[in-house]
Design a protein around this motif. Structure first.
Motif, PDB file in Angstrom:
ATOM      1  N   ASN A  84     127.598  70.344  -6.753  1.00 32.07           N
ATOM      2  CA  ASN A  84     128.188  71.323  -5.689  1.00 32.07           C
ATOM      3  C   ASN A  84     127.643  71.478  -4.331  1.00 32.07           C
ATOM      4  N   SER A  85     126.369  70.831  -4.856  1.00 29.48           N
ATOM      5  CA  SER A  85     125.212  71.440  -3.774  1.00 29.48           C
ATOM      6  C   SER A  85     125.747  70.338  -3.157  1.00 29.48           C
ATOM      7  N   ILE A  86     125.786  69.380  -3.113  1.00 28.38           N
ATOM      8  CA  ILE A  86     126.401  68.125  -1.701  1.00 28.38           C
ATOM      9  C   ILE A  86     127.984  68.245  -1.272  1.00 28.38           C
ATOM     10  N   ASN A  87     128.721  69.092  -2.061  1.00 26.09           N
ATOM     11  CA  ASN A  87     129.900  68.989  -1.666  1.00 26.09           C
ATOM     12  C   ASN A  87     130.399  70.060  -1.147  1.00 26.09           C
ATOM     13  N   GLY A  88     129.249  71.336  -1.485  1.00 21.74           N
ATOM     14  CA  GLY A  88     130.372  72.381  -1.237  1.00 21.74           C
ATOM     15  C   GLY A  88     130.828  73.361  -2.271  1.00 21.74           C
ATOM     16  N   LEU A  89     130.830  74.781  -2.984  1.00 21.10           N
ATOM     17  CA  LEU A  89     131.479  75.318  -3.947  1.00 21.10           C
ATOM     18  C   LEU A  89     131.344  76.543  -3.426  1.00 21.10           C
ATOM     19  N   ASN A  90     132.826  77.571  -3.434  1.00 19.80           N
ATOM     20  CA  ASN A  90     132.941  78.646  -3.359  1.00 19.80           C
ATOM     21  C   ASN A  90     132.529  78.499  -1.600  1.00 19.80           C
ATOM     22  N   ASN A  91     131.649  79.774  -1.572  1.00 16.02           N
ATOM     23  CA  ASN A  91     131.180  80.303  -0.120  1.00 16.02           C
ATOM     24  C   ASN A  91     129.853  79.281   0.012  1.00 16.02           C
ATOM     25  N   MET A  92     129.310  78.641  -0.988  1.00 12.81           N
ATOM     26  CA  MET A  92     128.304  77.563  -0.413  1.00 12.81           C
ATOM     27  C   MET A  92     129.389  76.903   0.486  1.00 12.81           C
ATOM     28  N   PRO A  93     127.845  76.132   1.570  1.00 11.74           N
ATOM     29  CA  PRO A  93     129.023  75.351   2.084  1.00 11.74           C
ATOM     30  C   PRO A  93     128.188  74.263   1.894  1.00 11.74           C
ATOM     31  N   ALA A  94     128.513  72.758   1.616  1.00 16.59           N
ATOM     32  CA  ALA A  94     127.734  71.649   1.064  1.00 16.59           C
ATOM     33  C   ALA A  94     126.476  71.561   2.439  1.00 16.59           C
ATOM     34  N   ARG A  95     125.681  71.051   1.162  1.00 18.77           N
ATOM     35  CA  ARG A  95     124.812  70.479   1.447  1.00 18.77           C
ATOM     36  C   ARG A  95     123.409  71.948   1.755  1.00 18.77           C
ATOM     37  N   GLY A  96     124.027  73.239   1.298  1.00 16.09           N
ATOM     38  CA  GLY A  96     123.464  74.619   1.525  1.00 16.09           C
ATOM     39  C   GLY A  96     123.985  74.493   3.205  1.00 16.09           C
ATOM     40  N   GLY A  97     124.620  74.798   4.095  1.00 16.63           N
ATOM     41  CA  GLY A  97     124.746  74.146   5.452  1.00 16.63           C
ATOM     42  C   GLY A  97     123.752  73.707   6.105  1.00 16.63           C
ATOM     43  N   ASN A  98     123.197  72.756   5.398  1.00 10.36           N
ATOM     44  CA  ASN A  98     122.286  71.489   6.075  1.00 10.36           C
ATOM     45  C   ASN A  98     122.348  70.333   6.086  1.00 10.36           C
ATOM     46  N   PRO A  99     123.419  69.628   6.746  1.00  6.57           N
ATOM     47  CA  PRO A  99     123.412  68.476   6.726  1.00  6.57           C
ATOM     48  C   PRO A  99     122.378  67.164   7.153  1.00  6.57           C
ATOM     49  N   SER A 100     121.578  67.137   7.195  1.00  2.26           N
ATOM     50  CA  SER A 100     120.313  66.331   7.522  1.00  2.26           C
ATOM     51  C   SER A 100     119.798  66.143   5.816  1.00  2.26           C
ATOM     52  N   LEU A 101     120.010  67.676   4.972  1.00  2.28           N
ATOM     53  CA  LEU A 101     119.432  67.021   3.834  1.00  2.28           C
ATOM     54  C   LEU A 101     119.660  65.944   2.934  1.00  2.28           C
ATOM     55  N   THR A 102     119.087  65.420   1.965  1.00  2.00           N
ATOM     56  CA  THR A 102     119.366  63.668   1.412  1.00  2.00           C
ATOM     57  C   THR A 102     120.029  64.117   0.191  1.00  2.00           C
ATOM     58  N   ASP A 103     120.179  63.848  -0.747  1.00  2.00           N
ATOM     59  CA  ASP A 103     121.309  63.682  -1.775  1.00  2.00           C
ATOM     60  C   ASP A 103     119.034  64.326  -2.790  1.00  2.00           C
ATOM     61  N   GLU A 104     118.151  63.055  -2.813  1.00  2.00           N
ATOM     62  CA  GLU A 104     116.971  63.698  -3.148  1.00  2.00           C
ATOM     63  C   GLU A 104     116.606  64.986  -2.416  1.00  2.00           C
ATOM     64  N   GLU A 105     116.729  65.200  -1.757  1.00  2.43           N
ATOM     65  CA  GLU A 105     115.830  66.580  -1.334  1.00  2.43           C
ATOM     66  C   GLU A 105     116.752  68.001  -2.402  1.00  2.43           C
ATOM     67  N   LEU A 106     117.531  67.927  -1.909  1.00  2.80           N
ATOM     68  CA  LEU A 106     118.824  68.798  -2.698  1.00  2.80           C
ATOM     69  C   LEU A 106     118.646  68.824  -4.217  1.00  2.80           C
ATOM     70  N   GLU A 107     118.251  67.443  -4.907  1.00  4.36           N
ATOM     71  CA  GLU A 107     117.896  67.671  -6.514  1.00  4.36           C
ATOM     72  C   GLU A 107     116.605  68.093  -6.490  1.00  4.36           C
TER      73      GLU A 107
END
Length: 154
Positions: free
Chosen positions: A122-145
């Motif tokens: 959900n954090s990678i792809n976005g969900l409801n009002n949350m944009p993909a990667r929280g709005g920061n496309p430079s974040l890696t999957d590891e950083e999101l995790e």
């Protein structure tokens, strides 16, 4: 009657004179400003010209040798707290747009029940009002995790 005609005539001549003088002043200002802005004598230094018009990238065809070596900058991944403070806090710190608030167990209970993998997707792809990667496309999957683990660990 002659006094009125004389007054009207004088008034008309005054308007004509003011108009002509105003137009002359405008032309004079135009010519003075355009002469001051003429920079045809200015020669840009060659170094600046080359820097200004150099290409921003190049195409390399397989098997050809690139003109310059590519420099790759590797940065250490951000910690979960850094990602949360820099990106996630904007919504999860305040609960804006129905985002689950940080440290609010009731907001997170049903989301945690779905598992960390679902939270990560959900954090990678976005969900409801949350944009993909929280709005920061430079974040890696590891950083999101790491950010998810930080928020769940607190």
């Amino acid at each position: 009657m002659t006094d009125k005609n004389t007054t009207d005539s004088a008034r008309n001549w005054t308007v004509i004179i003011y108009t002509v003088v105003s137009v002359l002043i405008l032309f004079l200002m135009y010519f003075l400003l355009s002469a001051g802005l003429d920079n045809s004598d200015y020669q840009e230094p060659k170094d600046l010209r080359v820097e200004r018009i150099k290409p921003i990238g190049q195409v390399n065809i397989e098997g050809s040798k690139p003109e310059e070596e590519e420099v790759v900058v590797v940065t250490a991944p951000k910690s979960g707290k850094e990602v949360y403070d820099g990106v996630c806090f904007a919504c999860h710190g305040t609960g804006v747009l129905a985002a689950p608030k940080f440290r609010d167990q009731a907001d997170w209970a049903n989301r945690i029940a779905k598992g960390k993998d679902v939270l990560l997707q959900n954090s990678i792809n976005g969900l409801n009002n949350m944009p993909a990667r929280g709005g920061n496309p430079s974040l890696t999957d590891e950083e999101l995790e790491a950010a998810i683990e930080y928020m769940l660990g607190e």
